[in-house]
Design a protein around this motif. Structure first.
Motif, mmCIF file in Angstrom:
data_model
loop_
_atom_site.group_PDB
_atom_site.id
_atom_site.type_symbol
_atom_site.label_atom_id
_atom_site.label_comp_id
_atom_site.label_asym_id
_atom_site.label_seq_id
_atom_site.Cartn_x
_atom_site.Cartn_y
_atom_site.Cartn_z
ATOM 1 N N LEU A 13 0.826 -1.200 0.000
ATOM 2 C CA LEU A 13 0.000 0.000 0.000
ATOM 3 C C LEU A 13 0.865 1.256 0.000
ATOM 4 N N ALA A 14 0.501 2.225 -0.848
ATOM 5 C CA ALA A 14 1.117 3.556 -0.814
ATOM 6 C C ALA A 14 0.021 4.598 -0.646
ATOM 7 N N CYS A 15 0.190 5.471 0.346
ATOM 8 C CA CYS A 15 -0.795 6.505 0.653
ATOM 9 C C CYS A 15 -0.180 7.883 0.436
ATOM 10 N N GLY A 16 -0.844 8.699 -0.375
ATOM 11 C CA GLY A 16 -0.458 10.100 -0.523
ATOM 12 C C GLY A 16 -1.508 10.962 0.157
ATOM 13 N N TRP A 17 -1.268 11.293 1.432
ATOM 14 C CA TRP A 17 -2.263 12.021 2.229
ATOM 15 C C TRP A 17 -2.260 13.492 1.850
ATOM 16 N N SER A 18 -3.420 14.031 1.541
ATOM 17 C CA SER A 18 -3.522 15.456 1.246
ATOM 18 C C SER A 18 -3.633 16.241 2.550
ATOM 19 N N GLU A 19 -3.675 17.552 2.427
ATOM 20 C CA GLU A 19 -3.672 18.419 3.607
ATOM 21 C C GLU A 19 -4.915 18.234 4.471
ATOM 22 N N ARG A 20 -5.999 17.739 3.894
ATOM 23 C CA ARG A 20 -7.242 17.594 4.672
ATOM 24 C C ARG A 20 -7.271 16.325 5.505
ATOM 25 N N CYS A 21 -6.247 15.478 5.392
ATOM 26 C CA CYS A 21 -6.271 14.169 6.052
ATOM 27 C C CYS A 21 -5.531 14.208 7.376
ATOM 28 N N GLY A 22 -6.281 14.382 8.438
ATOM 29 C CA GLY A 22 -5.727 14.254 9.769
ATOM 30 C C GLY A 22 -5.941 12.845 10.289
ATOM 31 N N TRP A 23 -5.869 12.694 11.609
ATOM 32 C CA TRP A 23 -5.993 11.364 12.208
ATOM 33 C C TRP A 23 -7.360 10.728 11.954
ATOM 34 N N PRO A 24 -8.476 11.440 12.126
ATOM 35 C CA PRO A 24 -9.780 10.800 11.889
ATOM 36 C C PRO A 24 -9.935 10.294 10.460
ATOM 37 N N GLU A 25 -9.435 11.064 9.478
ATOM 38 C CA GLU A 25 -9.545 10.645 8.088
ATOM 39 C C GLU A 25 -8.685 9.413 7.819
ATOM 40 N N ARG A 26 -7.493 9.389 8.368
ATOM 41 C CA ARG A 26 -6.617 8.223 8.177
ATOM 42 C C ARG A 26 -7.196 6.999 8.887
ATOM 43 N N GLN A 27 -7.758 7.228 10.041
ATOM 44 C CA GLN A 27 -8.351 6.114 10.785
ATOM 45 C C GLN A 27 -9.549 5.542 10.028
ATOM 46 N N ALA A 28 -10.363 6.392 9.423
ATOM 47 C CA ALA A 28 -11.503 5.921 8.633
ATOM 48 C C ALA A 28 -11.022 5.080 7.454
ATOM 49 N N PHE A 29 -9.979 5.523 6.788
ATOM 50 C CA PHE A 29 -9.408 4.773 5.667
ATOM 51 C C PHE A 29 -8.972 3.380 6.123
#
Length: 329
Positions: free
Chosen positions: A90-106
């Motif tokens: 897996l490779a993730c390119g997190w944008s500026e809107r992705c904090g902990w809740p967004e990453r956790q949801a993913f």
């Protein structure tokens, strides 16, 4: 809006991704590589797809379903080869809107699908990007040695089949954009398919044992049948009126004033992740039995002949196809 509680790369790996890792082969994600033991009598099958925000998914799509779509489109490729999935990179390119809740949801989306499909995270990378949110996944599967099904095995005289229903991907995108007028439960079903399609992993064994060629329907039924024709050096004839539709797609179709154009739209829309396959007619009964045992719809939609390309007909009349499916410009 930029996230205010952004986690660092190693915190993300340690707290979110490490629990998804294979307990042995991935080495707890502590190394930069996974180490897989050889499996005598099997070939390793690898496939890779990427999803980019604004191209492959909408900005307001829930990130758990984005993760599931990412994994499932790759599992669909493995199913088309007759392979059994076991892991992924897996490779993730997190944008500026992705904090902990967004990453956790993913990660929650990945966790649910790992349990459902029996796969493990083997490693990868995470980065931050000023551009759109983007992900890439490489899926790994096993297939008995020499038994992987290619796109190049179709032969004149073979029949053409497709699993499931066609068109829900294209209609699901329209529904997610608010462009359809259907009953709420119909819209909900279409959006669910678009966001998290069902890879036909349960049919991989039947593909391996009975199909002469196979591809998953990602670009569109007509386009992907064309990939089989090109790889096999044959012609494929598709009967458009035999296109299998789901109940929501049928409800949409019944309101169309031009049924031929409507079916072309569904057969070229893509994002269905069904399997289009060819097989000798003698294998049809066994294919249908395998599909029935898995509660899976299977439709014979065409034939393979000598020649090249895909010929589409509707009610026995030829249908010109300008754009057979999705392509990246």
């Amino acid at each position: 809006m930029p996230a205010v509680d952004v986690a660092g790369e190693f915190e993300t790996i340690q707290r979110l991704l490490k629990p998804l890792a294979h307990p042995e082969w991935a080495r707890g994600l502590a190394d930069d590589a996974a180490v897989l033991p050889t499996r005598p009598g099997f070939d390793l099958v690898l496939t890779k797809d990427a999803l980019v925000e604004g191209v492959h998914f909408l900005a307001d799509d829930p990130l758990d379903t984005v993760a599931q779509k990412l994994l499932r489109v790759n599992l669909s490729d493995l199913a088309a080869k007759g392979a059994e999935p076991f892991g992924y990179l897996l490779a993730c390119g997190w944008s500026e809107r992705c904090g902990w809740p967004e990453r956790q949801a993913f990660v929650e989306g990945l966790k649910a699908d790992q349990a459902e499909f029996g796969v493990w995270l083997m490693g990868g990378d995470t980065v931050n990007t000023p551009g759109p949110l983007s992900f890439s996944l490489t899926a790994l599967g096993w297939v008995p040695k020499g038994r992987a099904v290619s796109r190049g095995g179709a032969r004149p005289g073979d029949a053409v089949f497709v699993t499931g229903a066609i068109g829900d991907g294209a209609l699901g995108l329209m529904a997610a954009r608010g462009q359809l007028r259907l009953a709420p439960e119909r819209l909900e079903a279409l959006v669910a398919h678009y966001r998290a399609p069902r890879p036909r992993v349960e049919f991989a064994e039947a593909v391996r044992d009975l199909a002469s060629a196979c591809a998953d329907v990602s670009d569109g039924l007509i386009a992907d049948a064309g990939h089989l024709a090109a790889a096999s050096g044959v012609a494929i004839a598709l009967d458009l009126e035999k296109t299998p539709l789901s109940a929501p797609a049928t409800a949409w179709f019944d309101d169309r004033v031009d049924p031929e154009a409507a079916l072309v739209r569904l057969a070229t829309g893509g994002d269905d992740y069904e399997l289009v396959l060819t097989a000798p007619p003698r294998n049809e009964a066994a294919l249908r039995a395998a599909a029935e045992a898995r509660l899976l719809r299977l439709t014979r939609i065409g034939e393979v002949a000598e020649g090249q390309g895909v010929a589409v007909s509707y009610l026995r009349q030829p249908v010109p196809i300008d754009h057979p499916g999705w392509t990246h410009d």
